[in-house]
Structure formats: C-alpha cells, structure tokens
Design an enzyme around this catalytic site. Structure first.
Site: not given
Length: 638
Positions: A2, A101, A291, A365-366
């Site tokens: 958010c 949460d 990509i 993601s890594g």
C-alpha cells in the site's frame, strides 16, 4: 502492499498543513489502486491507499482502529508469519474481526509495543497512532524493502511512502547540495538523506517515536555478523548447504500466502530460477514472467528462462522488447521518479512489472542473493585483489593500455576492457576508496567538476565525508569479502536495488516479495565463511551448489549479465534530441544554474564517440535529475 502518509501537528502553524492530507493520500494512488481513506482529528491526519492482498474485504481497509478506538494503524507491507502471531494472541484472549495481517500487527503492537518488531517476519513500513497518549510509532523493516520518508520540524511531523506525497504538504523544497554531489557519483542518494535537506529516510531496521515536538529514534535490528566467528563456523559445507536449502524453501513457502493471483519473476539467472523452482513445488499452477530484448541479443537471457520454466513446469510468459518499447515507456518512468534515482535497469523492471500486473497482483523475485552471497563482478574483483598473483599484477601494470582502448557495456570485448580498466584503477586504492569507486560511475573530482563553481561552494565536503564514513564504517583496511557484503547490505541493497524494485513495481500496483531477504536467511548467510560463498572458480558458491539438482545445467558456468538495458544505442537514436536539444542543452543548463556546461559538453561528446566507456550511466543520471528538476523545482510557489 500500500501507500501510507500522515501528519502530526504540534501547534497552530502545523495544524494548517492538515488540509493537505487528502491530496497527499491521492498522490499514492498507484501504490494502492483498490481503496483510499483518511482519518483526521484536531492534531493528526492519516492517509492510506490500499492494494488488497490478504483479506480483500472492506472490513480490512485502513486506517484501521482497535476495538477501543484508541490505536489507529496505516500499514504498507506484509507480515508473512501473521497466522502464527495471531494464534499466540488468541491464546491470550485477543479477539479479531478480520483475517488480515494488518489487524494482527496492530494488536501485537498494543500488547508488546516496540518489542513486537523482532517477531515480525515480513517487509513493512507503518505508523500507529495512540490517540490517548498523543503519540506516533513508526517502523521500517529490517532491510529497507519498504520505504518511509519523514520531515520533522518545530511545527509538525510528516511521513509518507514516497516523496511525491510529502511534497503535497507544501514543504520548502531546499536542495541538499551534498546529496546532489553524492548522487552524481552513485546515481542514487543513500539513506538517511534525500535530495531535500529537510526530508529524511528512516533507516532500515529502525523505529521512531513521535510526541509533541519530540522525536526519538532507535535501532531494533542489525545483521548479526562477526568476522572471526563466521570464518571459524563449525558447519561443514555440505551441512551448510542443507540448512540453507531448508531456510530458503521455508521463506519461499511463507511468501506464497495471498488472496490474489501470485506469480514469479524468472530472468534466467540463478537466483530467480531458484525462487521460481521452490515456489513451483508448493504452487503447481505457478505463472512465471521474464523480459527479453529482441534487438539486443547481448542482453537477452530469455533462452535460459525458458529452460527453467520447462524444467519446473510453470506457465511462462516472455515479454520481448525492442529499443522502441524502452523509449515508449521512458516518459512514464521519469514522471514517476520523485527523487533523483538513475539505476537504468529500473526501465526493465518497470516494463516487467507493468506486463506482469496484467496476470498477477503479487510476484516473487530473486533480489538480495548477490549482496549476501557474493554474486557481483566486483565481489570477484575484490577477492582477486585481496589474494592477487601475477595475473592481477599484470592487469594493473597495463593500466595505461586499458585507458586508451575502446570501452563500452554494449559488447563482450569492449565490456571486458571496461572491467579490466576499472580493476586496474581499483588496485591502486585503499579498501574504502576502492569500494566507493566501484560502487559508482564518477569519482569525487569528476562529480565536483560537473557543478558550477557557485554550487560547488554549497557542497558540504565535511558533511559528505561524514556520510561516506558512516556508510563505509564496516570496512577495515584489510577487507574480507563478508565485510564488503555487509556494506552492500547497508548501501547498495536498500538504496539502489530495493528502491528500484519498490518504485517500479508500485508504479504499476504490483507487490514484489523477496524470499532471499527473510531475516533468518540473512542471519544464516552472515554466519558463513567467505569460502562457502566465493572461491577462485565460482561466485554465490553455496547458492549454486545447494540447488544444482533442480536447475538446468545450462545455467551454470556462463557470464552474469545483470538486469541491464541497452542504453547506448537508445541514447544515440530515439533519445538524442532529448539529450542535445532539451535536458542537456546549453540553454537549459545555463538557465538552471547548477551544472558546468563545458564539462557536460565533454560527456556528451564522449557519449557519441567510439569510446563511450561508462559515460551512458552518467548521462542517464543527468537526464533523470534534469527531468526531476523540471517537474519538481520549477513549479511556481503559491
């Protein structure tokens, strides 16, 4: 995920600024496209933009109050262990009216105050208002995955997720010339400073307590690193691999909780491939995204991503881009950047996030693995210098040759010459100076020469030295690779890599989760000796070896590319008129009164020469700053 903002007025002057809370909240619309609400009372205003991920019902909207209407929270992030924390609270008689949460965090804070922070496994920035005590409590996650900016003066305290929201409060826009000087070296501005002298970033792992005209800051988390203990770690390499596998898989599994579609970035590199492979074990319908560059095969890694997707059996989507696609999006990217930030790979992250958002609301993601486990070229270079032999000495001796040979990131040979030149220069420097040079694109003198003489006088060199000293405080004269990695965790990771991902993903309403940055994984990483991470033949050794059996063999023993974009050709083509006739024109620069045009003209000539070196990164830094300046510093004051 958010966007949050708020104000605490200390007097009647500060109280006047509350009228801006609605506009400050609306400025965060892209971070939270699903819902907006504000709360205002006599001294306080709080705003929230929601991207609904967990418990998407209206009852979980924010600002959220406790049952007694004493405490109110605005929260950006996710707490991945919220179910366990909720169960502990319920065992103590605490009741809940949502499945979110957010409510767990609020009620945990009510019970335990700042002691709740070490129990949170997730990423976050939040503010909790105690209406009875008239206080704010704000905190940022351990590694700075989520941003939090603030302004504190005698009249008010303001905070927000992004600078564009802070600016809605009508603050003075006082350019911090020391930050500009730093930016010209690094292409970003390290926390706690910002481009404005009166606005700061809360450092990762810190919290703030605000009462009327009083601010207290404290640190609640620091990576538990002890060089001697790490080097004498009793764990065997095989045992360490198994423990790392257990911790990372648990982290990935925690980050699969969502009430909306979830996918995973898959670049074709080791890190994102591991994350996607582990996620696919627990989410058989996982969708992966990558990509590629149709016009630039040197940068394209989609072949490897497809191999991984085939092996782990995910639904895979490739977004194949042309140079024109990059140009098409550049205005949107530059418009969203509200503080100079010039990591050019943000362009690719923006487009990847934009396209991924059409299929998912959350992506894994890594990020973080390179900084913890020595994955960058510079880490191999540091290791070579600390253990140099005849090859390294030869490279250093040929320094004058590397200077005259053509250098560029756009081809294999010219890129290797560029790397050898940087290595040769770095060999001559002290540990700290070498780190700083390899972290940036311009030296201190080069950055200073880019400024007009009158502006140079406003750069606080003692202030800069103090800032630099604080960033590099963990580097001894004889550095160990773990010392380098710890410094990366304090500088490169939060101020470059995580800022890039947060900005570009949030610009598209996409939440990105980073399993490598689970604090249990990070704590473990910094308990390991250097040889488990890097040796003469391999970077990220334990990362690669631990998951070798689940990844295609083609991913191993190939050059690391990074998430770069082909800027050079783009600047020489589609963007040439923007560079020469607008943002870096003599007319604009002279009217602006910040940069020394003859120095900028030299950079432009180098850009269009046969030996551009790294100048395109510096040009991109200037473009970003000039665009930002035109948007935010030339507005008429009311």
């Amino acid at each position: 995920m958010c966007g949050i903002t708020g104000i605490f007025a200390f007097n009647l002057v500060g109280k006047f600024n509350k009228i801006h809370i609605t506009n400050a909240t609306m400025a965060l619309e892209k971070r939270g496209p699903d819902f907006q609400d504000i709360y205002i009372d006599e001294w306080v205003g709080l705003g929230h933009r929601r991207l609904s991920i967990i418990d998407t019902r209206d009852v979980a909207n924010q600002p959220m109050w406790d049952d007694e209407k004493r405490y109110c929270i605005v929260f950006n992030g996710e707490i991945f262990n919220y179910r366990e924390l909720r169960a502990e609270l319920e065992a103590k008689g605490v009741t809940f009216f949502t499945q979110s949460d957010t409510e767990v965090l609020l009620k945990l804070y009510i019970q335990q105050k700042e002691s709740c922070l070490p129990k949170l496994n997730g990423f976050f920035s939040f503010c909790i208002y105690d209406r009875q005590a008239q206080t704010f409590f704000l905190a940022r996650d351990r590694f700075g995955i989520k941003p939090l900016l603030y302004l504190f003066d005698e009249d008010k305290f303001i905070f927000a997720s992004e600078m564009k929201s802070v600016l809605q409060f009508g603050i003075e826009r006082n350019l911090d010339h020391t930050s500009l000087y730093t930016y010209l070296q690094l292409n970003y501005i390290p926390a706690p400073d910002t481009i404005f002298s009166n606005v700061k970033k809360l450092l990762p792992g810190h919290y703030l307590k605000i009462s009327r005209q009083k601010m207290d800051m404290a640190r609640y988390y620091e990576i538990p690193y002890d060089r001697e203990k790490a080097e004498s770690n009793p764990l065997s390499y095989d045992t360490a691999k198994e423990e790392f596998k257990r911790l990372l898989e648990a982290s990935v599994q925690r980050r699969l909780v969502a009430d909306v579609p979830l996918g995973s970035f898959l670049s074709g590199g080791i890190d994102s491939s591991i994350v996607a492979a582990l996620a696919s074990k627990h989410k058989p319908d996982l969708h992966t995204f990558s990509i590629g560059y149709r016009d630039e095969k040197f940068f394209d890694e989609t072949h490897y991503a497809r191999l991984v997707a085939k092996q782990i059996k995910t639904e895979h989507t490739v977004f194949s881009l042309t140079n024109n696609d990059l140009y098409t999006h550049v205005h949107s990217i530059l418009n969203y950047i509200d503080e100079p930030f010039a990591d050019s790979s943000a362009i690719a992250v923006y487009i990847l996030s934009k396209e991924t958002r059409k299929h998912a609301t959350v992506a894994l993601s890594g990020d973080g693995a390179d900084e913890m486990f020595a994955g960058y070229n510079k880490h191999a270079a540091f290791r070579q210098i600390t253990d140099k032999g005849w090859k390294e000495n030869l490279v250093g001796a040929l320094g004058s040759l590397w200077k005259v040979l053509p250098k560029s990131r756009s081809g294999a040979i010219t890129n290797k010459i560029r790397q050898l030149s940087r290595f040769s220069e770095g060999m001559k420097l002290s540990s700290r100076d070498r780190y700083w040079q390899w972290a940036g694109y311009a030296g201190k003198d080069e950055a200073m020469n880019m400024l007009q003489p009158e502006v140079r006088a406003n750069v606080g060199l003692s202030d800069f030295a103090s800032r630099q000293q604080n960033i590099l405080r963990g580097l001894p004269e004889k550095e160990n690779i773990n010392d380098i990695l710890l410094t990366d965790m304090h500088l490169v990771l939060p101020d470059d890599m995580l800022t890039k991902v947060d900005l570009m993903s949030m610009a598209n309403g996409l939440e990105v989760r980073v399993p490598f940055l689970d604090y249990e994984v990070a704590n473990f990483a910094f308990s390991l000796p250097v040889e488990y991470k890097i040796n003469a033949g391999m970077r990220k050794r334990i990362v690669q070896d631990a998951f070798r059996e689940i990844l295609p063999v083609e991913l191993y023993n190939r050059p690391k590319k990074g998430f770069e974009v082909p800027l050079l050709k783009w600047f020489r083509g589609e963007m040439r008129s923007l560079i020469e006739e607008e943002l870096l024109s003599e007319k604009f620069i002279s009217e602006q009164g910040i940069f020394d045009y003859p120095t900028i003209a030299v950079l432009k000539r180098q850009l269009f020469s046969s030996n551009p070196g790294d100048v395109h990164a510096r040009i991109w830094g200037l473009i970003v700053f000039q665009w930002w300046w035109r948007k935010y510093m030339t507005v008429k004051k009311s």
